[in-house]
Design a protein around this motif. Sequence first.
Motif, PDB file in Angstrom:
ATOM      1  N   PRO A  81       0.836  -1.204   0.000  1.00  0.00           N
ATOM      2  CA  PRO A  81       0.000   0.000   0.000  1.00  0.00           C
ATOM      3  C   PRO A  81       0.872   1.257   0.000  1.00  0.00           C
ATOM      4  CG  PRO A  81      -0.037  -1.066   2.154  1.00  0.00           C
ATOM      5  CD  PRO A  81       0.729  -1.972   1.246  1.00  0.00           C
ATOM      6  N   ASP A  82       0.289   2.378  -0.418  1.00  0.00           N
ATOM      7  CA  ASP A  82       1.051   3.631  -0.533  1.00  0.00           C
ATOM      8  C   ASP A  82       1.794   4.006   0.742  1.00  0.00           C
ATOM      9  OD1 ASP A  82       0.371   3.976  -3.160  1.00  0.00           O
ATOM     10  OD2 ASP A  82      -1.306   5.335  -2.749  1.00  0.00           O
ATOM     11  N   HIS A  83       1.235   3.736   1.890  1.00  0.00           N
ATOM     12  CA  HIS A  83       1.871   4.137   3.145  1.00  0.00           C
ATOM     13  C   HIS A  83       2.943   3.140   3.609  1.00  0.00           C
ATOM     14  CE1 HIS A  83      -1.179   1.310   4.539  1.00  0.00           C
ATOM     15  NE2 HIS A  83      -0.480   1.175   5.649  1.00  0.00           N
ATOM     16  N   LYS A  84       3.081   2.018   2.888  1.00  0.00           N
ATOM     17  CA  LYS A  84       4.046   0.991   3.307  1.00  0.00           C
ATOM     18  C   LYS A  84       4.642   0.277   2.090  1.00  0.00           C
ATOM     19  CE  LYS A  84       4.354  -2.273   7.084  1.00  0.00           C
ATOM     20  NZ  LYS A  84       3.619  -3.072   8.046  1.00  0.00           N
ATOM     21  N   LYS A  85       5.104   1.056   1.115  1.00  0.00           N
ATOM     22  CA  LYS A  85       5.658   0.502  -0.124  1.00  0.00           C
ATOM     23  C   LYS A  85       7.010  -0.151   0.126  1.00  0.00           C
ATOM     24  CE  LYS A  85       3.294   2.356  -3.837  1.00  0.00           C
ATOM     25  NZ  LYS A  85       2.300   1.407  -4.249  1.00  0.00           N
ATOM     26  N   MET A  86       7.274  -1.176  -0.669  1.00  0.00           N
ATOM     27  CA  MET A  86       8.596  -1.809  -0.691  1.00  0.00           C
ATOM     28  C   MET A  86       9.061  -1.803  -2.143  1.00  0.00           C
ATOM     29  SD  MET A  86       9.489  -2.453   2.366  1.00  0.00           S
ATOM     30  CE  MET A  86      10.882  -3.549   2.246  1.00  0.00           C
ATOM     31  N   PHE A  87      10.294  -1.382  -2.353  1.00  0.00           N
ATOM     32  CA  PHE A  87      10.870  -1.270  -3.690  1.00  0.00           C
ATOM     33  C   PHE A  87      11.982  -2.296  -3.849  1.00  0.00           C
ATOM     34  CE2 PHE A  87       9.165   2.799  -2.439  1.00  0.00           C
ATOM     35  CZ  PHE A  87       8.478   3.220  -3.565  1.00  0.00           C
ATOM     36  N   THR A  88      12.067  -2.883  -5.029  1.00  0.00           N
ATOM     37  CA  THR A  88      13.149  -3.816  -5.343  1.00  0.00           C
ATOM     38  C   THR A  88      13.886  -3.279  -6.558  1.00  0.00           C
ATOM     39  OG1 THR A  88      11.950  -5.698  -4.445  1.00  0.00           O
ATOM     40  CG2 THR A  88      13.756  -6.188  -5.958  1.00  0.00           C
ATOM     41  N   CYS A  89      15.200  -3.286  -6.471  1.00  0.00           N
ATOM     42  CA  CYS A  89      16.059  -2.719  -7.509  1.00  0.00           C
ATOM     43  C   CYS A  89      17.213  -3.681  -7.783  1.00  0.00           C
ATOM     44  CB  CYS A  89      16.586  -1.383  -7.000  1.00  0.00           C
ATOM     45  SG  CYS A  89      17.838  -0.647  -8.015  1.00  0.00           S
ATOM     46  N   GLN A  90      17.679  -3.694  -9.018  1.00  0.00           N
ATOM     47  CA  GLN A  90      18.867  -4.465  -9.380  1.00  0.00           C
ATOM     48  C   GLN A  90      19.927  -3.513  -9.908  1.00  0.00           C
ATOM     49  OE1 GLN A  90      17.474  -7.358 -12.261  1.00  0.00           O
ATOM     50  NE2 GLN A  90      17.118  -8.865 -10.653  1.00  0.00           N
ATOM     51  N   VAL A  91      21.186  -3.912  -9.756  1.00  0.00           N
ATOM     52  CA  VAL A  91      22.282  -3.154 -10.345  1.00  0.00           C
ATOM     53  C   VAL A  91      23.046  -4.096 -11.263  1.00  0.00           C
ATOM     54  CG1 VAL A  91      23.873  -3.560  -8.398  1.00  0.00           C
ATOM     55  CG2 VAL A  91      24.250  -1.612  -9.917  1.00  0.00           C
ATOM     56  N   GLU A  92      23.386  -3.565 -12.433  1.00  0.00           N
ATOM     57  CA  GLU A  92      24.139  -4.362 -13.403  1.00  0.00           C
ATOM     58  C   GLU A  92      25.236  -3.511 -14.024  1.00  0.00           C
ATOM     59  OE1 GLU A  92      21.731  -4.076 -17.523  1.00  0.00           O
ATOM     60  OE2 GLU A  92      20.671  -5.198 -15.968  1.00  0.00           O
ATOM     61  N   VAL A  93      26.244  -4.192 -14.537  1.00  0.00           N
ATOM     62  CA  VAL A  93      27.327  -3.559 -15.277  1.00  0.00           C
ATOM     63  C   VAL A  93      27.569  -4.422 -16.513  1.00  0.00           C
ATOM     64  CG1 VAL A  93      29.755  -2.866 -15.252  1.00  0.00           C
ATOM     65  CG2 VAL A  93      28.368  -2.622 -13.193  1.00  0.00           C
ATOM     66  N   TYR A  94      27.664  -3.784 -17.671  1.00  0.00           N
ATOM     67  CA  TYR A  94      27.812  -4.510 -18.943  1.00  0.00           C
ATOM     68  C   TYR A  94      26.712  -5.547 -19.115  1.00  0.00           C
ATOM     69  CZ  TYR A  94      32.519  -2.582 -19.540  1.00  0.00           C
ATOM     70  OH  TYR A  94      33.595  -1.749 -19.691  1.00  0.00           O
ATOM     71  N   GLY A  95      25.520  -5.284 -18.592  1.00  0.00           N
ATOM     72  CA  GLY A  95      24.413  -6.223 -18.728  1.00  0.00           C
ATOM     73  C   GLY A  95      24.488  -7.415 -17.805  1.00  0.00           C
ATOM     74  N   VAL A  96      25.414  -7.403 -16.859  1.00  0.00           N
ATOM     75  CA  VAL A  96      25.562  -8.514 -15.914  1.00  0.00           C
ATOM     76  C   VAL A  96      24.995  -8.096 -14.563  1.00  0.00           C
ATOM     77  CG1 VAL A  96      27.201 -10.010 -14.718  1.00  0.00           C
ATOM     78  CG2 VAL A  96      27.611  -9.358 -17.094  1.00  0.00           C
ATOM     79  N   LEU A  97      24.083  -8.892 -14.052  1.00  0.00           N
ATOM     80  CA  LEU A  97      23.478  -8.631 -12.754  1.00  0.00           C
ATOM     81  C   LEU A  97      24.511  -8.817 -11.653  1.00  0.00           C
ATOM     82  CD1 LEU A  97      20.960  -8.189 -10.975  1.00  0.00           C
ATOM     83  CD2 LEU A  97      20.600 -10.665 -11.079  1.00  0.00           C
ATOM     84  N   LEU A  98      24.699  -7.770 -10.836  1.00  0.00           N
ATOM     85  CA  LEU A  98      25.653  -7.847  -9.730  1.00  0.00           C
ATOM     86  C   LEU A  98      24.988  -7.820  -8.363  1.00  0.00           C
ATOM     87  CD1 LEU A  98      28.618  -5.555 -10.834  1.00  0.00           C
ATOM     88  CD2 LEU A  98      28.464  -8.043 -10.888  1.00  0.00           C
ATOM     89  N   GLY A  99      23.777  -7.248  -8.265  1.00  0.00           N
ATOM     90  CA  GLY A  99      23.140  -7.182  -6.959  1.00  0.00           C
ATOM     91  C   GLY A  99      21.671  -6.827  -7.042  1.00  0.00           C
ATOM     92  N   THR A 100      20.946  -7.224  -6.006  1.00  0.00           N
ATOM     93  CA  THR A 100      19.521  -6.919  -5.873  1.00  0.00           C
ATOM     94  C   THR A 100      19.270  -6.425  -4.456  1.00  0.00           C
ATOM     95  OG1 THR A 100      18.970  -8.674  -7.436  1.00  0.00           O
ATOM     96  CG2 THR A 100      17.183  -7.877  -6.052  1.00  0.00           C
ATOM     97  N   GLY A 101      18.415  -5.430  -4.308  1.00  0.00           N
ATOM     98  CA  GLY A 101      18.090  -4.917  -2.983  1.00  0.00           C
ATOM     99  C   GLY A 101      16.625  -4.557  -2.871  1.00  0.00           C
ATOM    100  N   THR A 102      16.089  -4.693  -1.679  1.00  0.00           N
ATOM    101  CA  THR A 102      14.698  -4.336  -1.396  1.00  0.00           C
ATOM    102  C   THR A 102      14.680  -3.460  -0.143  1.00  0.00           C
ATOM    103  OG1 THR A 102      13.901  -6.406  -2.345  1.00  0.00           O
ATOM    104  CG2 THR A 102      12.395  -5.240  -0.877  1.00  0.00           C
ATOM    105  N   ALA A 103      13.912  -2.361  -0.213  1.00  0.00           N
ATOM    106  CA  ALA A 103      13.825  -1.432   0.926  1.00  0.00           C
ATOM    107  C   ALA A 103      12.555  -0.600   0.805  1.00  0.00           C
ATOM    108  CB  ALA A 103      15.057  -0.533   0.965  1.00  0.00           C
TER     109      ALA A 103
END
Length: 147
Positions: A81-103
């Motif tokens: 819900p809007d008051h308690k959102k959780m976001f997930t993001c990935q970081v990549e370099v040269y198209g290679v996945l290096l990390g994922t985070g949720t906060a």
Amino acid sequence: GEENTGGRNKCRILACCVEAIVAAIYLDGGIDASRDFFYKFIHPRFGSVSFNENYKSNLQEIILKNSGDLPKYIDMSEEGPDHKKMFTCQVEVYGVLLGTGTAASKKGAQQKAAKEAIRKLHTDHSYLLDPGFKGQKRVREEDHSHL
């Protein structure tokens, strides 16, 4: 809005403004221009201040130094819900996945993804030697189709 709640003095807003200025200088004049600006205007005021870990900045420095590329952050999901959102993001370099985070914020998710990427880079230095990042899952276009 922000003016009435003291926005001019909120560290988070000011930090975002400084980050935007340094990024604009980098995009316009390159790394040398942004470094010169930083050491001329920012470092003298804050050079001796102890800051919390900024994993995004640390990861960018590591990647630039070793490959010349920039990390790419991809917003993967936004849940709750809007008051308690959780976001997930990935970081990549040269198209290679290096990390994922949720906060609870996009910036927090990016920081966690960058922290995981740094941990991965410190564990396996071959990432830094090979632009293809041997043995790692490449991020495919279909992995982002839900965005």
